[in-house]
Design a protein around this motif. Structure first.
Motif, PDB file in Angstrom:
ATOM      1  N   ILE A   1      -7.499  -3.625  -4.427  1.00  0.00           N
ATOM      2  CA  ILE A   1      -6.040  -3.716  -4.526  1.00  0.00           C
ATOM      3  C   ILE A   1      -5.606  -3.127  -5.858  1.00  0.00           C
ATOM      4  N   ASP A   2      -4.564  -2.320  -5.815  1.00  0.00           N
ATOM      5  CA  ASP A   2      -3.848  -1.899  -7.014  1.00  0.00           C
ATOM      6  C   ASP A   2      -2.404  -2.360  -6.865  1.00  0.00           C
ATOM      7  N   GLY A   3      -1.880  -3.065  -7.865  1.00  0.00           N
ATOM      8  CA  GLY A   3      -0.504  -3.532  -7.775  1.00  0.00           C
ATOM      9  C   GLY A   3      -0.397  -4.773  -6.917  1.00  0.00           C
TER      10      GLY A   3
ATOM     11  N   HIS B   1       2.149 -14.638   0.668  1.00  0.00           N
ATOM     12  CA  HIS B   1       1.037 -15.041  -0.193  1.00  0.00           C
ATOM     13  C   HIS B   1       0.392 -13.792  -0.763  1.00  0.00           C
ATOM     14  N   ARG B   2       0.263 -13.731  -2.077  1.00  0.00           N
ATOM     15  CA  ARG B   2      -0.316 -12.566  -2.727  1.00  0.00           C
ATOM     16  C   ARG B   2      -1.814 -12.518  -2.445  1.00  0.00           C
ATOM     17  N   LEU B   3      -2.293 -11.324  -2.062  1.00  0.00           N
ATOM     18  CA  LEU B   3      -3.693 -11.150  -1.701  1.00  0.00           C
ATOM     19  C   LEU B   3      -4.515 -10.673  -2.882  1.00  0.00           C
TER      20      LEU B   3
ATOM     21  N   GLY C   1       2.165  -0.460  -5.041  1.00  0.00           N
ATOM     22  CA  GLY C   1       0.997  -1.168  -4.544  1.00  0.00           C
ATOM     23  C   GLY C   1       0.114  -0.261  -3.696  1.00  0.00           C
ATOM     24  N   HIS C   2      -1.159  -0.610  -3.650  1.00  0.00           N
ATOM     25  CA  HIS C   2      -2.142   0.209  -2.922  1.00  0.00           C
ATOM     26  C   HIS C   2      -3.300  -0.706  -2.557  1.00  0.00           C
ATOM     27  N   ALA C   3      -3.801  -0.587  -1.308  1.00  0.00           N
ATOM     28  CA  ALA C   3      -4.881  -1.463  -0.866  1.00  0.00           C
ATOM     29  C   ALA C   3      -5.844  -0.696   0.010  1.00  0.00           C
ATOM     30  N   VAL C   4      -7.097  -1.168   0.031  1.00  0.00           N
ATOM     31  CA  VAL C   4      -8.122  -0.641   0.927  1.00  0.00           C
ATOM     32  C   VAL C   4      -8.661  -1.811   1.734  1.00  0.00           C
ATOM     33  N   LEU C   5      -8.600  -1.692   3.071  1.00  0.00           N
ATOM     34  CA  LEU C   5      -9.075  -2.734   3.969  1.00  0.00           C
ATOM     35  C   LEU C   5     -10.295  -2.238   4.728  1.00  0.00           C
TER      36      LEU C   5
END
Length: 869
Positions: free
Chosen positions: A156-158, A169-171, A189-193
Motif C-alpha cells: 500500500i502507498d497512501g 476501515h483503513r487497510l 493512494g496505490h495498492a497491490v492485491l
C-alpha cells in the motif's frame, strides 16, 4: 363565358345528373370491377356481392365497427380499406375508435389447433428432468459461491480503505478481503492485491472495486478508477473484470482497465482478452486498446497505452516487455524453414478412401534453432526472465530438455509427417504417419521419453494383430513402430487399417482424382499441405447434413453442396512466405458459391488513397441475380413470400428491380484516414443509373419515415459544391449526420463526412490512388495474373506510427519497436468457373505456427500469443 355558353353547360350537367344507370348496368359494372380485383378468389360470388352504396365518409364511419369486428364481406372490407388509405380523417377516426392503428403490418400468423397427446407428455418430462440435472451441475460448477478469502493486500502507498455497512476501515499490508467487500483508494493512494487464484491487481488512486467468486470463476467489479491485472494461468474458469458498461474475460495475461465518467478503456500488455460491450464480444491483443466510447485522442495505440499505464510503478517494465516480444518475433522469423519437398513416397501408400491429407515438414531442427534464439533472448532480457519465471509451470531447463527430446526424436524419422483421415463405417479414423530412417525409435520412446509409457502404448506388428479392438478410443493413443514407418493413432481399428495398407504397398490413392490434387501441390514445392475431400466428408457424415431436411435444403440452395476439394498450401522461398488456397467444385459454381465474379479491373480502388489502413474490395456477379438467389433461399414458402410482398408494398419499392438492378458488381469498404475521433470509413459502390438509384433512395426514405413513431426520422439534404452534388442523411432524433454520399465516375461514394468524399473524388481524378501505389503493388502475390476478383489489404503504419514528442528513453524505444511491426499485407482471390482461389505472400494469411514451434509446450502458451504476427 357568354350567357349562351353558360346555359348550354348547365343543361349538359343536368342531363348527366339525371341519367342514372339501371340495376343491370350497376351489376355489370360491379362484375367487371370484381373481376379486376380478384374477388372471386376471396370467396365472394359475383351474383351475391350485394354491395350497398358507400357514398361518403359518413357511410364509411358507420361501417367501421363492423369492419373492426371482421363481419363485413370481403368486397366491403376492400372498399373500406381503400377509402382509409386515401382519407386521413377516416383513418384517424378508425385509430381513435380502437386505440390502435387500423392496419396491422406485421406478418400474419396462422393459428394452430391444440391437440392433446398424452403420450407426448412423457417425452416432454424426460428432457425437463435432464435440464434440471444440468442446471444443478452448472450451479455447483460455475455459480455456487465458494468459501474463503478473495484477496490479500500485498502493498500500500497512501490511504486505502475497506468499505462496508459497518463503516470505512483503513487497510494495511496483509489484510484480507472477503466476498463482495469493497476496496477504495484515496487521492494519491496505490495498492497491490493478490487474488485467491494467484492473480495480482495493481490499483490506482481514487478507485473502487470488489472481488467475488462464483464456481470456478472470479470477478473484479471495478466501479471506477484504474487497475492493471496480471492474471494467473488457470486450468478451469476465467477471471473477469466488470465495469458499469463492459466485461473483460481473461486466462493468464496482463492488461489494464480504466473506468471513468465517459466509459471504460481496456489495454492489453501481454496475451489477449475478450471484451464484451453492448452485447458484442471483441478480442483485444497485445499492444491494442479499446474504449466503450468515442475517444478524441488521435495518438497511436502504443502512445495511448503508455499514457494509460503511466501511473503504474511497473510502467517501464510493461512497455519494455512488449518491445522484447516484438524483437523475439523478428528473430524467429529469420530462422530458415525446412526445404520444400517435391515428392512423397507416403502419398501413394495412403488408403484409397483417404478423406483428409495433411503434410508438414519435420520441424525438429527448426525447433532446436528456435529454442536457441529464445534462450539467447531470455538471457539478454531481464524483463523476459521475469515474465518467464512468473506463472509458468516449467523453467528454462525444462524447455531445453523438451526441445532436445523432440529434436532427438526427429532424427529417427524422415523429412515429413503426414496426418490422414480415412473413411470408416461410423466416424472417420485419424492417424499420423512418418517414415523411419534409422532403428531405435521404440527404445528411444521407452527410455528417453518416459512419460510416453503411461500415455502411449507401443506396439509392433505382431502385438497389433493380436490386440482386440476396444469399444472406446484410448486416452493417449497407440504407436505402431514398423521397420520403415511409424504410425500413431488413438484407435486400434485405424492402426490395423493403416498397417494392412502399408503392407499392401501402393493403394492407387495418388492416381485418383483427389490424390492427383495433392501430388500437384507437391510438384510446386511443399511446405505445409492441407487437402480435404469435402464432398466425401459430407457424404460420410449423414447425421450432420440429413438429420434436418431444411438444413439439407438450405445447403442445396446455397450451391455449397457441389464443393469438391479444399487444397491449402504454404511454403517459404528465401524467407518469403507463399500461401495458396484452392476451393474446387464438381461443376460450374452456383448460387452463393458463384457470387464472386471472374477477375477483372477493380475500379473502386481508384477512390482510395495510398495511406489507407484497411481495404476490402470485390467483384460480384449481377446483383439482380444475387437478389434472386437470396430471395429463393430466404423465402422457401408462400407465407414468407407474401410477407416480403407486403413489406415492399408498404415501402413502395421492389428490392430486386428498384435497388439491385441499379447496382453494378464492384464493391469496396475501407478505413482511409484517421481512426479517432471518428473512424474515416468509406464505401464505394458501382452504380448503373445514378439518377434512378437516387430517386429510389428518396422514395424508400420517405416510406420508412412514414411507418411509425418508434423509428428515427431521417432527412435527406442535397447541396452543390464546385459543380458536384452531395447528399447528407440527418437523424432528426439525435441531430447528427448519419452519412454523406455522392456519385462520380459510375460509382456511389459513401462516407461519414464530406471531406472524405472530396478526398476520394480528388484521388480518383488525380490518379494517385492505392491501386497505383508502389507499396500496394509490391504486396501483391507473385503470380501470372493481371487482375483479381477480390482484394483485402491492410497497412497499419498510418494508424500506428508513433508520436514520440512527449516520450523519451526506454519507453520511447519500446513503442518505436512495437510500431516497427507494421507491414503492408494483401490477400487476393479470383473466381473461376469451377473453383475459387486465394493467395498471399504475407504472414497475414498462412500457417504462422511454423515460426512459433519452439513455444509449443503447454506451460508456455502465453508466449505463443505474444510472438504471433
Amino acid at each position: 363565358m357568354r350567357p349562351s355558353d353558360e346555359l348550354l353547360l348547365g343543361t349538359a350537367i343536368g342531363a348527366i345528373q339525371a341519367d342514372e344507370p339501371d340495376a343491370a348496368q350497376i351489376a355489370a359494372s360491379a362484375k367487371r370491377v370484381a373481376g379486376r380485383l380478384s374477388l372471386d378468389a376471396m370467396g365472394d360470388s359475383l351474383e351475391n356481392l350485394g354491395i350497398e352504396a358507400i357514398a361518403n365518409c359518413e357511410d364509411v364511419q358507420m361501417l367501421l365497427t363492423s369492419y373492426k369486428a371482421g363481419t363485413l364481406s370481403s368486397a366491403k372490407t376492400l372498399l373500406i380499406e381503400a377509402h382509409l388509405r386515401d382519407c386521413g380523417s377516416c383513418f384517424r377516426r378508425a385509430q381513435s375508435n380502437s386505440g390502435a392503428p387500423a392496419f396491422d403490418w406485421s406478418t400474419p400468423k396462422s393459428a394452430r389447433a391444440f391437440v392433446w397427446r398424452p403420450r407426448a407428455l412423457g417425452w416432454a418430462v424426460t428432457p425437463v428432468f435432464a435440464l434440471v440435472i444440468c442446471l444443478v451441475f452448472v450451479y455447483k460448477a460455475y455459480w455456487q459461491i465458494p468459501p474463503g478469502v478473495r484477496a490479500e493486500v500485498q502493498s500500500i502507498d497512501g490511504s486505502v480503505y475497506r468499505i462496508s455497512d459497518a463503516g470505512d476501515h483503513r487497510l494495511s499490508p496483509g489484510d484480507k478481503l472477503g466476498e463482495g467487500e469493497n476496496l477504495r483508494t484515496g487521492g494519491g493512494g496505490h495498492a497491490v492485491l493478490r487474488l485467491a487464484d494467484g492473480s495480482t491487481i495493481e490499483v490506482n488512486e481514487r478507485s473502487v472495486l470488489k472481488v467475488g467468486a462464483r464456481g470456478h470463476n472470479m470477478t473484479i467489479a471495478l466501479d471506477n478508477g484504474a487497475v492493471i491485472v496480471q492474471a494467473a494461468k488457470r486450468d478451469s474458469g476465467h477471471l473477469y473484470v466488470r465495469t458499469p458498461d463492459c466485461r473483460v474475460a481473461v486466462t493468464g495475461t496482463v492488461f489494464s482497465v480504466d473506468s471513468g465518467i465517459k466509459g471504460s478503456r481496456v489495454a492489453v500488455l501481454q496475451g489477449s482478452v475478450e471484451m464484451m460491450h453492448a452485447g458484442v464480444d471483441k478480442a483485444i491483443h497485445a499492444g491494442d486498446q479499446m474504449a466503450t466510447y468515442d475517444s478524441v485522442n488521435s495518438a497511436p495505440a502504443a502512445d495511448q497505452i503508455a499514457e494509460q499505464i503511466s501511473w503504474s510503478h511497473d510502467r517501464g517494465k510493461y512497455l519494455t516487455l512488449l518491445a522484447e516480444f516484438s524483437i523475439l518475433q523478428h528473430r524467429l522469423e529469420r530462422i530458415p524453414s525446412p526445404q520444400p519437398r517435391y515428392t512423397s513416397d507416403l502419398l501413394e501408400r495412403m488408403p484409397a478412401d483417404t478423406l483428409l491429407y495433411i503434410s508438414i515438414p519435420n520441424l525438429g531442427d527448426y525447433l532446436s534453432e528456435a529454442n536457441k534464439v529464445f534462450q539467447d533472448q531470455l538471457k539478454q532480457s531481464p524483463e523476459l526472465q521475469q515474465w518467464w519465471s512468473r506463472g509458468h509451470a516449467t523453467n528454462s531447463a525444462d524447455l531445453d530438455s523438451l526441445v532436445d527430446k523432440v529434436h532427438q526424436m526427429s532424427q529417427y524419422i524422415g523429412n515429413e509427417i503426414v496426418v490422414v483421415g480415412v473413411k470408416q463405417a461410423n466416424d472417420p479414423g485419424f492417424a499420423i504417419v512418418a517414415n523411419v530412417q534409422k532403428s531405435g525409435l521404440d527404445d528411444f520412446l521407452r527410455t528417453q521419453w518416459p512419460i510416453s509409457t503411461s500415455q502411449l502404448t507401443l506396439l509392433d506388428e505382431k502385438s497389433l494383430n493380436a490386440a482386440p479392438i476396444p469399444s472406446q478410443s484410448k486416452h493417449g493413443g497407440y504407436a505402431l513402430i514398423r521397420q520403415h514407418e511409424a504410425v500413431f493413432s488413438n484407435s486400434i481399428a485405424t492402426l490395423k487399417q493403416m498397417n494392412a495398407q502399408l503392407n499392401a504397398g501402393s493403394s492407387g490413392f495418388a492416381a485418383g482424382e483427389f490424390g492427383r490434387q495433392v501430388a500437384a501441390a507437391y510438384s510446386r514445392g511443399a511446405g505445409v499441405i492441407l487437402a480435404a475431400d469435402l464432398h466425401q466428408m459430407m457424404l460420410n457424415r449423414p447425421n450432420l447434413l440429413h438429420a434436418q431436411h431444411k438444413g439439407q435444403e438450405a445447403i442445396e440452395k446455397s450451391g455449397m453442396e457441389d464443393v469438391q476439394y479444399l487444397i491449402a498450401e504454404h511454403r517459404e522461398t528465401n524467407g518469403v512466405p507463399e500461401n495458396h488456397l484452392n476451393l474446387q467444385f464438381s461443376g460450374t459454381r452456383k448460387r452463393v458459391a458463384s457470387w464472386l465474379a471472374a477477375p477483372a479491373p477493380i475500379g473502386s480502388l481508384d477512390f482510395v488513397t495510398p495511406n489507407a489502413a484497411l481495404v476490402v474490395a470485390l467483384l460480384s456477379k449481377d446483383p439482380r441475380t444475387i437478389a434472386d438467389d437470396i430471395l429463393e433461399m430466404a423465402l422457401p414458402d408462400a407465407v414468407q413470400k407474401k410477407s416480403l410482398d407486403e413489406t415492399e408494398a408498404k415501402l413502395q419499392i421492389n428490392f430486386r428491380d428498384d435497388l439491385a438492378a441499379d447496382l453494378g458488381g464492384d464493391f469496396l469498404v475501407s478505413l482511409d484516414g484517421p481512426v479517432l475521433p471518428t473512424p474515416s470509413w468509406k464505401a464505394v459502390i458501382e452504380v448503373r443509373d445514378s439518377e434512378r438509384l437516387e430517386n429510389t433512395l428518396e422514395r424508400l426514405l420517405a416510406s420508412i419515415n412514414s411507418q411509425g413513431k418508434d423509428m428515427h426520422s431521417i432527412a435527406m439534404e442535397s447541396s452543390v459544391i464546385g459543380g458536384q452534388k452531395f447528399y447528407s442523411l440527418h437523424d432528426l432524433t439525435s441531430g447528427r449526420v448519419v452519412a454523406q454520399y455522392t456519385f462520380a465516375g459510375g460509382y456511389m461514394i459513401v462516407a461519414p463526412d464530406r471531406a472524405l468524399l472530396i478526398e476520394a473524388l480528388r484521388t480518383h481524378a488525380g490518379g494517385d490512388s492505392l491501386a497505383r501505389s508502389t507499396a500496394f503493388k509490391a504486396s501483391l502475390p507473385k503470380d501470372e495474373y493481371d487482375n483479381y476478383s477480390a482484394v483485402a489489404y491492410q497497412n497499419l503504419g498510418p494508424v500506428l506510427t508513433p508520436l514520440l514528442s512527449q516520450l523519451s528513453g526506454e519507453s520511447a524505444h519500446a513503442i518505436q519497436q512495437l510500431a516497427a511491426d507494421s507491414r503492408p499485407t494483401t490477400i487476393c482471390a479470383w473466381g473461376r468457373d469451377t473453383r475459387i482461389e486465394v493467395a498471399s505472400d504475407s504472414h497475414l494469411f498462412g500457417f504462422d505456427f511454423l515460426t512459433l514451434g519452439t513455444l509449443m509446450h503447454s506451460g508456455n502458451k502465453q508466449a505463443n500469443l505474444n510472438v504471433h504476427n
